[in-house]
Write a protein that holds these residues in place. Structure first.
Motif, short mmCIF file in Angstrom:
data_model
loop_
_atom_site.label_atom_id
_atom_site.label_comp_id
_atom_site.label_asym_id
_atom_site.label_seq_id
_atom_site.Cartn_x
_atom_site.Cartn_y
_atom_site.Cartn_z
N SER A 237 61.57 77.76 49.35
CA SER A 237 60.68 78.59 48.53
C SER A 237 59.92 79.61 49.36
CB SER A 237 59.71 77.71 47.73
OG SER A 237 58.94 76.90 48.59
N ARG A 248 59.01 82.92 40.05
CA ARG A 248 58.93 81.50 40.40
C ARG A 248 58.50 80.71 39.18
NH1 ARG A 248 54.84 81.28 45.10
NH2 ARG A 248 53.85 82.89 43.82
N PRO A 250 57.82 76.80 37.97
CA PRO A 250 57.73 75.38 38.36
C PRO A 250 58.38 74.48 37.31
CG PRO A 250 55.62 76.15 37.52
CD PRO A 250 56.51 77.35 37.55
N LEU A 286 60.74 74.48 42.41
CA LEU A 286 60.37 75.84 42.06
C LEU A 286 61.64 76.62 41.82
CD1 LEU A 286 57.53 77.09 41.83
CD2 LEU A 286 57.86 78.06 44.11
N SER A 288 63.74 79.96 41.47
CA SER A 288 63.65 81.31 42.03
C SER A 288 64.67 82.20 41.34
CB SER A 288 63.93 81.26 43.54
OG SER A 288 64.17 82.55 44.05
N ALA A 366 59.25 72.51 45.84
CA ALA A 366 58.05 72.85 45.06
C ALA A 366 56.97 73.50 45.92
CB ALA A 366 57.49 71.60 44.38
#
Length: 367
Positions: A237, A248, A250, A286, A288, A366
């Motif tokens: 990340s 991004r 979560p 996360l 992307s 994360a």
């Protein structure tokens, strides 16, 4: 794509190098890196990430706390800077103000004791190389910033070093001149075939100029790869966030099937994404997604993921419009919409369909 550098291909090598200034905090941690002969490698990272300290150890201005540094098969840890045959270009040019351009460029040859006739010949060649052949008699104060940087570059190349190191060399230039000098340095590297190690905190500069980029954070290399691989396949990340603009989201990885995984967002929406080594099933992650890979498209097309969003902001940037949207999950998603005739028509407050392919969405750590 080039394979990792083998020991036999290695021209510059850091082997288990560490550096501490106070004996407690390591600013460079267990650095192992190999650089090919003729390669343009950029060390990229935020301030304090260890990239400049690494360059200074290679130049000989700093000494490793532990580990070995090799150049062309020989250890150079204990060699003083002047014995390493390395050219150096600094951000502040470091030109002698009382010397002419020719005298500045010829200085490394003078201290090496070369005859005046050979110095004159090499200086003329080096100045022609950087398109300053007619500036030999001028003083540094009579030159623009870009011209001074060319003189500094000629001085670093005039003694035909094995290696050229550049520490934020374009940081003091304005945007247009900086972009011009990026291409000048890149073309010069291609013509001469020299090995260049370049330090910057500017990710666009690193992507433009480099064969490979080493991304530093907290004294550790996070990823070393060609620019396209860094951008398209960030290892974690931090790299995804540092290289280019990045959406991004979560979530938590619920299941995986081969290279794909299912990620549940906070509101229960499920995203199909590419699983990477940085994430595990059952853990937070996360997601992307690059803004240019998000499409304004209704369900039913070739996209793996479809969502509804509200347009919160639109910024006109010439060749594209930057559109910030809010998903039903509450997450912001930025979309780059090309400024073309058939682009979708909408305004702030509009509700629009968004989507993206699973291969363009990566599940990362994360952190």
């Amino acid at each position: 794509m080039k394979l990792p550098v083998s020991a036999s291909e290695s021209f510059v090598e850091f082997a288990g190098v560490q550096k501490s200034y106070d004996g407690e905090v390591l600013v460079v941690k267990d650095l192992s890196l190999r650089i090919r002969r003729g390669e343009f490698l950029t060390m990229l990272g935020p301030s304090g990430s260890g990239k400049t300290t690494t360059l200074m150890m290679l130049a000989g201005f700093e000494t490793p706390t532990s580990g070995d540094i090799m150049l062309d098969g020989a250890r150079i840890d204990s060699l003083p800077p002047e014995k390493r045959n390395i050219g150096m270009v600094f951000q502040n040019y470091a030109l002698f103000p009382h010397m002419s351009v020719a005298q500045n460029v010829g200085y490394p040859l003078k201290v090496r004791g070369l005859p005046k006739s050979e110095i004159a010949e090499r200086v003329a060649k080096a100045l022609d190389m950087v398109h300053l052949g007619s500036f030999a008699t001028r003083m540094p104060g009579q030159l623009s910033g870009g011209q001074q940087q060319r003189v500094a570059l000629a001085r670093a190349l005039v003694f035909e070093p094995k290696l050229v190191l550049m520490d934020e060399p374009l940081g003091a230039l304005d945007k247009q001149l900086r972009e011009h000098m990026q291409m000048e340095i890149r073309h010069l590297h291609e013509r001469l075939g020299i090995t260049v190690v370049y330090v910057t905190h500017d990710q666009s500069e690193a992507l433009t100029m480099s064969d490979r980029v080493a991304v530093f954070n907290a004294g550790i290399i996070q990823q070393v790869a060609p620019p396209a691989e860094l951008y398209e396949s960030p290892a974690n990340s931090f790299v995804a966030q540092f290289i280019g603009e990045n959406n991004r989201l979560p979530g938590r990885i619920e299941a995986a099937n081969g290279t794909l995984c299912s990620v549940v967002l906070a509101n229960g929406d499920v995203v199909t994404a590419t699983l990477t080594d940085a994430a595990r099933v059952g853990e937070d992650c996360l997601l992307s997604i690059r803004p240019e890979r998000v499409k304004i498209a209704p369900p039913g097309g070739p996209l793996d993921n479809h969502f509804e969003a509200v347009v919160a902001e639109m910024i006109y940037l010439g060749d594209h419009v930057r559109v910030r949207c809010v998903l039903d999950s509450g997450a912001d998603v930025v979309v780059k919409v090309g400024n073309v005739e058939d682009r979708p028509v909408f305004s702030v407050g509009s509700r629009i369909p968004l989507g993206w392919r699973a291969q363009d969405c990566r599940a990362l750590d994360a952190a």
